[in-house]
Design an enzyme around this catalytic site. Structure first.
Site, PDB file in Angstrom:
ATOM      1  N   SER A 294       7.056   9.917  -7.294  1.00  0.00           N
ATOM      2  CA  SER A 294       5.834   9.994  -6.479  1.00  0.00           C
ATOM      3  C   SER A 294       5.901   8.904  -5.428  1.00  0.00           C
ATOM      4  CB  SER A 294       4.606   9.758  -7.352  1.00  0.00           C
ATOM      5  OG  SER A 294       4.417   8.373  -7.582  1.00  0.00           O
ATOM      6  N   ASP A 295       5.045   8.939  -4.433  1.00  0.00           N
ATOM      7  CA  ASP A 295       4.926   7.765  -3.586  1.00  0.00           C
ATOM      8  C   ASP A 295       3.972   6.792  -4.289  1.00  0.00           C
ATOM      9  OD1 ASP A 295       5.282   5.926  -1.617  1.00  0.00           O
ATOM     10  OD2 ASP A 295       4.922   7.285   0.044  1.00  0.00           O
ATOM     11  N   TRP A 296       3.899   5.618  -3.762  1.00  0.00           N
ATOM     12  CA  TRP A 296       3.177   4.505  -4.385  1.00  0.00           C
ATOM     13  C   TRP A 296       1.742   4.932  -4.773  1.00  0.00           C
ATOM     14  CZ3 TRP A 296       4.487  -0.944  -4.690  1.00  0.00           C
ATOM     15  CH2 TRP A 296       3.412  -1.768  -4.974  1.00  0.00           C
ATOM     16  N   ALA A 297       1.532   5.041  -6.074  1.00  0.00           N
ATOM     17  CA  ALA A 297       0.207   5.383  -6.621  1.00  0.00           C
ATOM     18  C   ALA A 297      -0.344   6.708  -6.098  1.00  0.00           C
ATOM     19  CB  ALA A 297      -0.791   4.259  -6.359  1.00  0.00           C
ATOM     20  N   SER A 298       0.529   7.601  -5.670  1.00  0.00           N
ATOM     21  CA  SER A 298       0.005   8.863  -5.104  1.00  0.00           C
ATOM     22  C   SER A 298      -0.571   9.771  -6.198  1.00  0.00           C
ATOM     23  CB  SER A 298       1.061   9.585  -4.262  1.00  0.00           C
ATOM     24  OG  SER A 298       2.118  10.052  -5.055  1.00  0.00           O
TER      25      SER A 298
END
Ligand code: NOJ
Length: 762
Positions: A294-298
């Site tokens: 995932s992207d950062w905390a997505s």
């Protein structure tokens, strides 16, 4: 059974496996062996340990996103010890990586090594030009070598996985992240994606100097509405399939081992929770067998988007949609094991994600030697080596684009000249490093001033003129453009007045582009435009060297300034590259990978636009597709760039004018160097499919070749068009080639006029 003992047994099983197969290391049985090892391992893992593999934590110092709730160093260490962490990002340095790896390998029940990710975006410590600049070289070998060098440095520093390349196509210079990509074109973008992935991953992922690549951000992030960071994306299926997805498809076809999904939504569904993108297309139609981070905390952000009500729902949606690893989101680790136990998420989905992650770890050789990237001696020898400096210098020179050169003002004479060098960026050793350079030390770039000082035959005088910012710019904060102070103008005007030539280095600070750096204004920041105009009044003999991470609107400069050099942010060797180009020791050959607008209101502006029903002013009235206040053409088109020599195109020929489906269309053109210097030219081939079941762009790049010719030399360049280049995706995402009429254009930019026709028959 104590921990050490269990680990020993596991290691023995692995050794037994490896020695059984040691005799015949064919790719096939290596693959089979890995799958068997994964089967064996999965059988021994608890649900929590499986979910642990899907959990990625940021390291303990640099952050590249907002701090999520619930994270602390103690918690991270505790989870590491339990085997609840599969990966860490932004831990760097052989020693620091060894320390966290030691916990994973020696203190957990199963001893599964971590995969260590890092944003190696344009080099690690020895920096190459920003990716957009590299794209301007159109030199795939050089780009590959740049990625290879980045991989060599990063891998020597404990890292085995980069979050690159960013393959997002973007048509919006307001979006700060255009600096990280390859520009606006899916064909060029795909070729560059391939070069970068091959550079990072090499032929052997288990080699100590290669790292896993990550094509990001899947998908559509480059189309953030109004260029505003993290914004909604609303694109039609034709754009999705023909413009956004092709570089990702190429990435998968050439074996990229990971993908990162994106912060945006597509058709109202956040990419992280998007099963159509991740399950149907990526893992289904494209058969991708690596993993998706995932992207950062997505995962968390799906809650903020209003798509998931809480972490439990976010975990369910993301796991079902095919997001295999949760980056710093604390969602899987808090909710996924329970969802499996409750029978809400099938364990087979978790097994699939874990299998993908373990597969890449095996391929990297982490199970054979988890500390292979943690050799401090190699780290010292590799990072900053003179060989690496040579590579980034070469890349920097190749990335420069000559936009204007009236009266052959460039190259500069090497002797007997008074040269005034003006602009804060000329004496800046940090800004040229660009954005995304967490591992590099500040102030390690060769400045333009230093580069020019190496040429001793002229008298060089420097004056700053004006600052862009008086505060220290950093990766995590907005750059404050706080300069109204014009006190330095007088000194700049004084040296300009008494000089033969003025070199002005103006543009954006290196931290004005990159993540979180969208702008609505594409003019020179601060008082730089005023400075340029003031200097012009006293000495118009100006060479403007632009530093920027995105296309800028430089109309005034184009109208008045005789020579303009697009020098982007060129990394560690910036000053040397710029000086060598200004003095003619390197003849520039870069071509723009993104259209430069006349003003910000023209955005999105791109070469492969659709014709519309009213493209021209046929009746001399207002009822046609245009603006009333500015021409609709760009200032500098895609593919444009000059050289110190000149080239002439002639003799565009096809091997026929009617072709059966499946037959190759062979195109040839003659290129002559008509100037008096050796030079390189990017010969570009475009097509237009005149009538189709879905309207096609007025031009589409379908081939290019970088050709070097001596003065007076002539060469015939050959291209082949075939079913891979003549078709397009319909609105269901099916690739089709339709019979009909085509045009072929060849030349040195997207506004080339040399053309030929052919038709395809069923
Ligand atoms: C967020 C960015 O969007 C992504 O590209 C990057 O790799 C991660 N942060 C990790 O730093």
């Amino acid at each position: 059974m104590n921990l050490k003992k269990s680990q020993l047994i596991f290691t023995l099983i692995l050794i037994a496996f490896m020695s059984c197969h040691a005799q015949k290391p064919t790719p096939m049985n290596t693959k089979n062996t890995i799958e068997q090892k994964i089967d064996a391992l999965l059988k021994r893992m608890t649900v929590e340990e499986k979910v642990g593999q899907m959990n990625q934590y940021n390291g303990f110092w640099d952050v590249t996103g907002p701090a999520p709730e619930g994270g602390s160093a103690e918690k991270k260490y505790a989870h590491l010890r339990k085997g609840w962490v599969g990966s860490m990002l932004t831990v760097r340095g052989a020693k620091a990586v060894r320390a966290v790896q030691k916990i994973a390998v020696e203190e957990t029940r199963l001893g599964i090594p971590l995969i260590i990710g890092f944003d190696v975006i344009h080099g690690y410590k020895t920096l190459s030009p920003i990716p957009l600049a590299e794209a301007a070289s159109w030199d795939l070998e050089a780009i590959k070598k740049s990625a290879q060098t980045a991989a060599a440095e990063a891998s020597a520093s404990g890292i085995n996985w980069t979050f690159g390349p960013m393959v997002d196509i973007s048509r919006d210079a307001r979006w700060g992240r255009v600096m990280e990509g390859a520009g606006e074109d899916p064909f060029l973008g795909s070729k560059i994606a391939e070069a970068r992935i091959k550079g990072f991953q090499g032929d052997d992922l288990s080699a100590v100097n290669t790292i896993a690549a990550c094509a990001k951000h899947f998908a559509g992030y480059g189309f953030s509405e109004a260029g505003k960071e993290y914004n909604t994306v609303d694109i039609g299926t034709s754009t999705l399939h023909n413009i956004v997805l092709p570089p990702f498809k190429t990435a998968v076809d050439v074996g990229v081992r990971t993908l990162m999904n994106s912060f945006n939504e597509v058709n109202g569904i956040p990419a992280t929770g998007n099963a159509y993108l991740q399950r149907d297309i990526l893992k289904g139609a494209w058969h991708f067998d690596g993993f998706v981070v995932s992207d950062w905390a997505s995962l968390n952000e799906m809650i903020t988007w209003g798509y998931a009500k809480d972490k439990r729902e976010a975990a369910k949606i993301a796991a079902t949609a095919g997001s295999d690893m949760d980056m710093e989101g604390y969602v899987y680790i808090e909710a996924l094991a329970q969802l499996v136990k409750d029978g809400v998420v099938s364990e087979s989905l978790v097994d699939d994600a874990v299998r993908r992650i373990l597969r890449v770890k095996f391929e990297l050789g982490l199970f054979d030697d988890p500390y292979k990237y943690c050799d401090e001696t190699r780290e010292k020898e590799t990072i900053g080596s003179s060989k690496n400096h040579e590579v980034v210098l070469d890349m920097a020179k190749k990335s420069i684009v000559l936009l204007k050169n009236d009266n052959k003002l460039l190259p500069l004479k090497k002797e007997g000249q008074e040269i005034a060098l003006i602009g804060a960026l000329a004496n800046d050793k940090s800004s040229p490093l660009g954005s995304w350079r967490i591992a590099a030390e500040d102030d390690t770039a060769v400045s333009v001033l230093e580069g020019m000082q190496r040429y001793k035959g002229n008298t060089l005088t420097y004056a700053k003129g004006a600052d862009i910012t008086t505060e220290k710019a950093t990766f995590v904060q907005e750059v404050v453009i706080n300069t109204t102070d014009k006190n330095g103008f007088d000194e700049a005007l004084a040296i300009a007045k008494q000089s033969d030539v003025v070199v002005m280095v103006l543009g954006e600070h290196g931290f004005q582009t990159g993540e979180g750096r969208s702008r609505t204004n594409l003019l020179l920041p601060g008082v730089q435009q005023e400075l340029l105009e003031a200097v012009y009044k006293v000495n118009p003999n100006i060479v403007l060297v632009l530093n920027n991470g995105r296309p800028l609107a430089i109309n005034w400069a184009d109208e008045h300034i005789p020579a303009i050099v697009e020098a982007w942010q060129l990394g560690t060797e910036t000053g040397n590259a710029v000086a060598q180009v200004l003095y003619g020791d390197y003849n520039p050959s870069g071509k723009l990978p993104m259209t430069f607008p006349r003003n910000v209101g023209q955005i999105p502006i791109y070469y492969n636009y659709k014709n519309t029903g009213r493209p021209t002013n046929k009746d001399n009235n207002v009822f046609w597709s245009h603006y009333t206040d500015v021409e609709k053409t760009p200032l500098y088109p895609f593919g444009y760039g000059l050289s110190y020599t000149t080239f002439e195109y002639s003799n565009l020929k096809l091997n026929g004018n009617s072709f059966k489906m499946g037959e190759d269309v062979k195109v040839s053109v003659t290129l002559k160097n008509t100037g008096d210097l050796t030079g390189k030219e990017v010969v570009q081939l475009y097509i237009r499919d005149l009538f189709a079941s879905v309207t096609r762009p007025v031009k589409e790049l379908k081939g290019f070749e970088l050709v070097e010719l001596k003065a007076g030399e002539t060469k015939t360049i050959h291209f082949t068009l075939n079913k891979e280049t003549l078709g397009f995706y319909d609105n269901d995402g099916t690739y089709i080639v339709e019979p009909g009429d085509f045009k072929v254009f060849v030349g040195g930019s997207s506004i080339t006029t040399l053309e030929a026709d052919f038709n395809l028959i069923d």
